[in-house]
Scaffold this motif. Structure first.
Motif, PDB file in Angstrom:
ATOM      1  N   LEU A  77       0.835  -1.212   0.000  1.00 19.82           N
ATOM      2  CA  LEU A  77       0.000   0.000   0.000  1.00 19.82           C
ATOM      3  C   LEU A  77       0.861   1.250   0.000  1.00 19.82           C
ATOM      4  CD1 LEU A  77      -2.834  -1.021   2.516  1.00 19.82           C
ATOM      5  CD2 LEU A  77      -3.006  -0.752   0.042  1.00 19.82           C
ATOM      6  N   GLY A  78       1.943   1.224   0.799  1.00 21.91           N
ATOM      7  CA  GLY A  78       2.853   2.381   0.793  1.00 21.91           C
ATOM      8  C   GLY A  78       3.507   2.579  -0.564  1.00 21.91           C
ATOM      9  N   THR A  79       3.910   1.464  -1.178  1.00 21.36           N
ATOM     10  CA  THR A  79       4.546   1.559  -2.498  1.00 21.36           C
ATOM     11  C   THR A  79       3.575   2.101  -3.540  1.00 21.36           C
ATOM     12  OG1 THR A  79       5.967  -0.308  -1.948  1.00 21.36           O
ATOM     13  CG2 THR A  79       5.769   0.255  -4.280  1.00 21.36           C
ATOM     14  N   ILE A  80       2.326   1.638  -3.480  1.00 20.62           N
ATOM     15  CA  ILE A  80       1.310   2.136  -4.421  1.00 20.62           C
ATOM     16  C   ILE A  80       1.122   3.638  -4.257  1.00 20.62           C
ATOM     17  CG2 ILE A  80      -1.151   2.072  -4.955  1.00 20.62           C
ATOM     18  CD1 ILE A  80      -1.052  -0.951  -4.375  1.00 20.62           C
ATOM     19  N   ASN A  81       1.044   4.104  -3.021  1.00 22.76           N
ATOM     20  CA  ASN A  81       0.916   5.550  -2.801  1.00 22.76           C
ATOM     21  C   ASN A  81       2.122   6.306  -3.347  1.00 22.76           C
ATOM     22  OD1 ASN A  81      -1.535   5.198  -1.496  1.00 22.76           O
ATOM     23  ND2 ASN A  81      -0.602   4.963   0.523  1.00 22.76           N
ATOM     24  N   GLU A  82       3.318   5.714  -3.137  1.00 25.84           N
ATOM     25  CA  GLU A  82       4.541   6.377  -3.636  1.00 25.84           C
ATOM     26  C   GLU A  82       4.550   6.437  -5.163  1.00 25.84           C
ATOM     27  OE1 GLU A  82       9.407   5.770  -3.417  1.00 25.84           O
ATOM     28  OE2 GLU A  82       8.041   4.468  -2.298  1.00 25.84           O
ATOM     29  N   LEU A  83       4.158   5.316  -5.801  1.00 24.94           N
ATOM     30  CA  LEU A  83       4.109   5.290  -7.267  1.00 24.94           C
ATOM     31  C   LEU A  83       3.098   6.298  -7.802  1.00 24.94           C
ATOM     32  CD1 LEU A  83       4.296   1.451  -7.936  1.00 24.94           C
ATOM     33  CD2 LEU A  83       6.071   3.139  -8.344  1.00 24.94           C
ATOM     34  N   THR A  84       1.937   6.383  -7.145  1.00 24.11           N
ATOM     35  CA  THR A  84       0.917   7.347  -7.580  1.00 24.11           C
ATOM     36  C   THR A  84       1.453   8.772  -7.493  1.00 24.11           C
ATOM     37  OG1 THR A  84      -0.800   5.850  -6.785  1.00 24.11           O
ATOM     38  CG2 THR A  84      -1.431   8.150  -7.185  1.00 24.11           C
ATOM     39  N   THR A  85       2.163   9.077  -6.405  1.00 25.71           N
ATOM     40  CA  THR A  85       2.742  10.421  -6.250  1.00 25.71           C
ATOM     41  C   THR A  85       3.765  10.714  -7.342  1.00 25.71           C
ATOM     42  OG1 THR A  85       2.440  10.273  -3.857  1.00 25.71           O
ATOM     43  CG2 THR A  85       3.971  11.947  -4.675  1.00 25.71           C
ATOM     44  N   LYS A  86       4.659   9.724  -7.622  1.00 29.01           N
ATOM     45  CA  LYS A  86       5.691   9.946  -8.646  1.00 29.01           C
ATOM     46  C   LYS A  86       5.073  10.114 -10.026  1.00 29.01           C
ATOM     47  CE  LYS A  86       9.642   7.790  -6.367  1.00 29.01           C
ATOM     48  NZ  LYS A  86      10.724   6.821  -6.448  1.00 29.01           N
ATOM     49  N   LEU A  87       4.038   9.335 -10.329  1.00 32.97           N
ATOM     50  CA  LEU A  87       3.368   9.496 -11.617  1.00 32.97           C
ATOM     51  C   LEU A  87       2.729  10.870 -11.752  1.00 32.97           C
ATOM     52  CD1 LEU A  87       1.721   5.996 -12.173  1.00 32.97           C
ATOM     53  CD2 LEU A  87       3.511   7.075 -13.531  1.00 32.97           C
ATOM     54  N   SER A  88       2.165  11.362 -10.660  1.00 35.89           N
ATOM     55  CA  SER A  88       1.596  12.710 -10.687  1.00 35.89           C
ATOM     56  C   SER A  88       2.673  13.741 -10.962  1.00 35.89           C
ATOM     57  CB  SER A  88       0.899  13.004  -9.355  1.00 35.89           C
ATOM     58  OG  SER A  88      -0.132  12.089  -9.111  1.00 35.89           O
ATOM     59  N   LEU A  89       3.849  13.571 -10.311  1.00 40.51           N
ATOM     60  CA  LEU A  89       4.959  14.505 -10.559  1.00 40.51           C
ATOM     61  C   LEU A  89       5.439  14.426 -11.992  1.00 40.51           C
ATOM     62  CD1 LEU A  89       7.026  14.012  -7.270  1.00 40.51           C
ATOM     63  CD2 LEU A  89       5.564  15.935  -7.885  1.00 40.51           C
ATOM     64  N   GLU A 136      10.519  -1.344 -12.583  1.00 40.37           N
ATOM     65  CA  GLU A 136      11.142  -2.341 -11.725  1.00 40.37           C
ATOM     66  C   GLU A 136      10.394  -2.487 -10.412  1.00 40.37           C
ATOM     67  OE1 GLU A 136      15.130  -1.069 -11.331  1.00 40.37           O
ATOM     68  OE2 GLU A 136      15.705  -1.612 -13.386  1.00 40.37           O
ATOM     69  N   ARG A 137       9.930  -1.361  -9.866  1.00 36.91           N
ATOM     70  CA  ARG A 137       9.153  -1.430  -8.624  1.00 36.91           C
ATOM     71  C   ARG A 137       7.865  -2.240  -8.840  1.00 36.91           C
ATOM     72  NH1 ARG A 137      10.555   2.841  -5.154  1.00 36.91           N
ATOM     73  NH2 ARG A 137       9.043   2.010  -3.681  1.00 36.91           N
ATOM     74  N   GLU A 139       7.410  -4.592 -11.095  1.00 33.24           N
ATOM     75  CA  GLU A 139       7.755  -6.002 -11.208  1.00 33.24           C
ATOM     76  C   GLU A 139       7.990  -6.625  -9.830  1.00 33.24           C
ATOM     77  OE1 GLU A 139      11.073  -6.128 -13.768  1.00 33.24           O
ATOM     78  OE2 GLU A 139       9.941  -5.633 -15.581  1.00 33.24           O
ATOM     79  N   ASN A 140       8.651  -5.890  -8.928  1.00 31.70           N
ATOM     80  CA  ASN A 140       8.862  -6.393  -7.574  1.00 31.70           C
ATOM     81  C   ASN A 140       7.544  -6.641  -6.860  1.00 31.70           C
ATOM     82  OD1 ASN A 140      11.627  -6.326  -7.872  1.00 31.70           O
ATOM     83  ND2 ASN A 140      11.826  -4.249  -7.074  1.00 31.70           N
ATOM     84  N   LEU A 141       6.592  -5.719  -7.054  1.00 28.01           N
ATOM     85  CA  LEU A 141       5.283  -5.897  -6.433  1.00 28.01           C
ATOM     86  C   LEU A 141       4.601  -7.157  -6.957  1.00 28.01           C
ATOM     87  CD1 LEU A 141       3.837  -2.266  -6.355  1.00 28.01           C
ATOM     88  CD2 LEU A 141       4.533  -3.651  -4.426  1.00 28.01           C
ATOM     89  N   GLU A 142       4.686  -7.359  -8.282  1.00 32.41           N
ATOM     90  CA  GLU A 142       4.052  -8.546  -8.845  1.00 32.41           C
ATOM     91  C   GLU A 142       4.706  -9.819  -8.309  1.00 32.41           C
ATOM     92  OE1 GLU A 142       4.424  -7.959 -12.983  1.00 32.41           O
ATOM     93  OE2 GLU A 142       2.774  -6.522 -13.122  1.00 32.41           O
ATOM     94  N   ARG A 165      -6.118  -3.861  -9.620  1.00 30.64           N
ATOM     95  CA  ARG A 165      -6.588  -2.727 -10.436  1.00 30.64           C
ATOM     96  C   ARG A 165      -5.551  -1.613 -10.478  1.00 30.64           C
ATOM     97  NH1 ARG A 165     -11.562  -3.620  -7.767  1.00 30.64           N
ATOM     98  NH2 ARG A 165     -11.142  -1.816  -6.423  1.00 30.64           N
ATOM     99  N   ARG A 166      -4.970  -1.319  -9.312  1.00 37.02           N
ATOM    100  CA  ARG A 166      -3.983  -0.243  -9.279  1.00 37.02           C
ATOM    101  C   ARG A 166      -2.735  -0.603 -10.073  1.00 37.02           C
ATOM    102  NH1 ARG A 166      -4.865   3.773  -5.560  1.00 37.02           N
ATOM    103  NH2 ARG A 166      -3.223   4.801  -6.744  1.00 37.02           N
ATOM    104  N   LEU A 167      -2.318  -1.865  -9.991  1.00 40.17           N
ATOM    105  CA  LEU A 167      -1.167  -2.302 -10.774  1.00 40.17           C
ATOM    106  C   LEU A 167      -1.448  -2.177 -12.269  1.00 40.17           C
ATOM    107  CD1 LEU A 167       0.053  -5.447  -8.801  1.00 40.17           C
ATOM    108  CD2 LEU A 167       1.219  -3.253  -8.990  1.00 40.17           C
ATOM    109  N   GLY A 168      -2.654  -2.575 -12.677  1.00 43.39           N
ATOM    110  CA  GLY A 168      -3.009  -2.450 -14.099  1.00 43.39           C
ATOM    111  C   GLY A 168      -3.031  -1.008 -14.557  1.00 43.39           C
ATOM    112  N   GLU A 169      -3.605  -0.133 -13.722  1.00 43.46           N
ATOM    113  CA  GLU A 169      -3.654   1.283 -14.077  1.00 43.46           C
ATOM    114  C   GLU A 169      -2.250   1.883 -14.170  1.00 43.46           C
ATOM    115  OE1 GLU A 169      -6.091   3.059 -11.143  1.00 43.46           O
ATOM    116  OE2 GLU A 169      -7.963   2.138 -11.862  1.00 43.46           O
TER     117      GLU A 169
END
Length: 433
Positions: A77-89, A136-137, A139-142, A165-169
């Motif tokens: 969950l923390g990683t997903i939040n971090e990825l969402t933030t980086k994508l927004s940036l 890479e992040r 892939e690690n999650l998967e 769903r979040r991984l697919g998005e």
């Protein structure tokens, strides 16, 4: 004592009389006055104890697995939040770059020597590396999810569906961003390459001019302050420019010209290439108007220069629809199109001043020879702006050609009577001087 002994004997008889059912009994001493039928305590079955121990271990393992999965879910969950933030940036950075915010190379810049735009490859590479890191992040999650599935511990269904769903998005967004960045990088690379070529051409012209200035320009005040004099109409007086033209899709040809020859001033400029002696020709012969030939196609120009005075003329052309423009003394006098449309000017030819070439570099006709004086013949591989042409015509500035520049070392003179002489100052060359 006798009673106690009888009790033991009685108990032994009972035990020997019963079948062996796998149970064990504990005997203990009781008072004489106590109940002779003493309570019997059963020993626990050894097999039951082994199952209890196994169950205890299983419970501990399940507890540890649940704690590990809880920790894994928290990290994911923390990683997903971090990825969402980086994508927004990344999206914000791409939007800013698209509209020129916060990046100097997103703005229109003038192509001047002191205003070279920053190469955008560093920014694009950095974003590319960020995208790779995000991949890479993911892939690690998967992989973590696969390991969790193999361990036999199940996620809560809602959390598992949300994660998928979040991984697919995230994967779709990453692919879209990478594709967009690659396309933008390709466009920027092309623009950068074109700018680099233009800059190198300008630098070469400047270096050449500086070299001439360092040499002192021979007998002239500066390397461009000379004129080519061709006083007679013959087939052996002419000038030759030692350099050739590259392949061009547009050009501007400018020069100062002075002639009083009649009929017609002849051929002040001709450029021939193998297979086409009339690749670029400027000619006035007989009573015809001045003509511009490109690839042997003809356009008549509304120019008049046979009054014995200096005139500044410029002719520009582009392969797009064959559009051309003609200037005299800074004023646009004519335009047209469909002159050798979509034909590129071929490279590797010969430039002759004062003669028309029937073959490349020779077979001149005295009837088409130029009589008069020429100076500051410059060629650019682009269409000059009207303000640039006007500034040269009214002596406000001097612009050297980025393809062919008027330098004494670039012009060879042939024939007795042809010569290079000092040029009058610009103001003395103006028609109303």
């Amino acid at each position: 004592m006798f009673s106690l002994l009888c009790g033991f004997l009685y108990l032994g008889a009972l035990i020997s009389a019963q079948p062996d059912d796998g149970k064990r009994y504990i005997c203990r001493a009781v008072p004489i006055s106590g109940d002779a039928g003493c309570p019997v305590t059963l020993l626990p079955d050894l097999s039951v104890g082994g199952q209890e121990e196994e169950l205890r271990n299983t419970v501990m393992q399940l507890r540890e697995t649940i704690l590990q999965q809880k920790e894994t879910i928290s990290k994911q969950l923390g990683t997903i939040n971090e990825l969402t933030t980086k994508l927004s940036l990344c999206a914000a950075a791409t939007t800013d770059r698209k509209y020129g915010k916060g990046a100097s190379w997103g703005k229109d810049k003038q192509n001047t020597m002191g205003d070279v735009p920053t190469d955008p490859n560093d920014s694009i590479d950095s974003l590319g590396k960020t995208m790779q890191g995000l991949k890479e992040r993911l892939e690690n999650l998967e992989q973590q999810q696969m390991r969790a599935n193999l361990s036999g511990a199940s996620f809560p269904s809602e959390l598992r569906d949300l994660l998928q769903r979040r991984l697919g998005e995230l994967e779709k967004q990453l692919l879209k961003k990478v594709s967009s960045l690659e396309q933008e990088k390709s466009q920027l690379s092309n623009a950068t390459a074109a700018y680099r070529l233009k800059t190198e051409s300008t630098l070469n012209a400047l270096v050449e001019r500086i070299s001439e200035l360092e040499k002192g320009g021979g007998d002239f005040k500066s390397p461009e302050q000379f004129k080519l004099s061709l006083p007679q109409r013959t087939n052996y007086l002419y000038g030759r420019i030692t350099k050739t033209l590259p392949e061009m899709y547009a050009f501007t040809l400018c020069m100062w010209i002075k002639s009083s020859a009649s009929p017609g001033v002849g051929t002040p400029f001709s450029y021939g290439v193998p297979g086409q002696a009339n690749e670029i020709v400027l000619i006035e012969w007989g009573n015809n108007p001045i003509e511009l030939l490109i690839n042997d196609k003809v356009a008549q120009l509304p120019l008049e220069v046979r009054d014995g005075k200096w005139h500044h003329i410029c002719i520009s052309w582009t392969t797009r629809d064959g559009q051309w423009e003609a200037y005299q003394d800074g004023e646009k006098l004519g335009t047209g199109d469909n002159l050798a449309a979509w034909h590129p000017i071929k490279a590797g030819g010969v430039i002759i001043l004062g003669q028309e070439q029937d073959v490349v570099g020779g077979r001149f006709d005295a009837g088409q020879a130029f009589v008069g004086e020429l100076s500051q013949v410059n060629i650019w591989d682009r269409v000059l702006k009207p303000v640039e042409i006007q500034s040269m015509a009214n002596c406000s500035s001097y612009l050297a050609g980025n393809v062919i520049s008027w330098l004494s070392s670039n012009v060879e003179v042939f024939g007795r009577g042809a010569s290079k002489r000092p040029l009058e100052i610009c103001q003395e060359r103006l028609p109303n001087f």
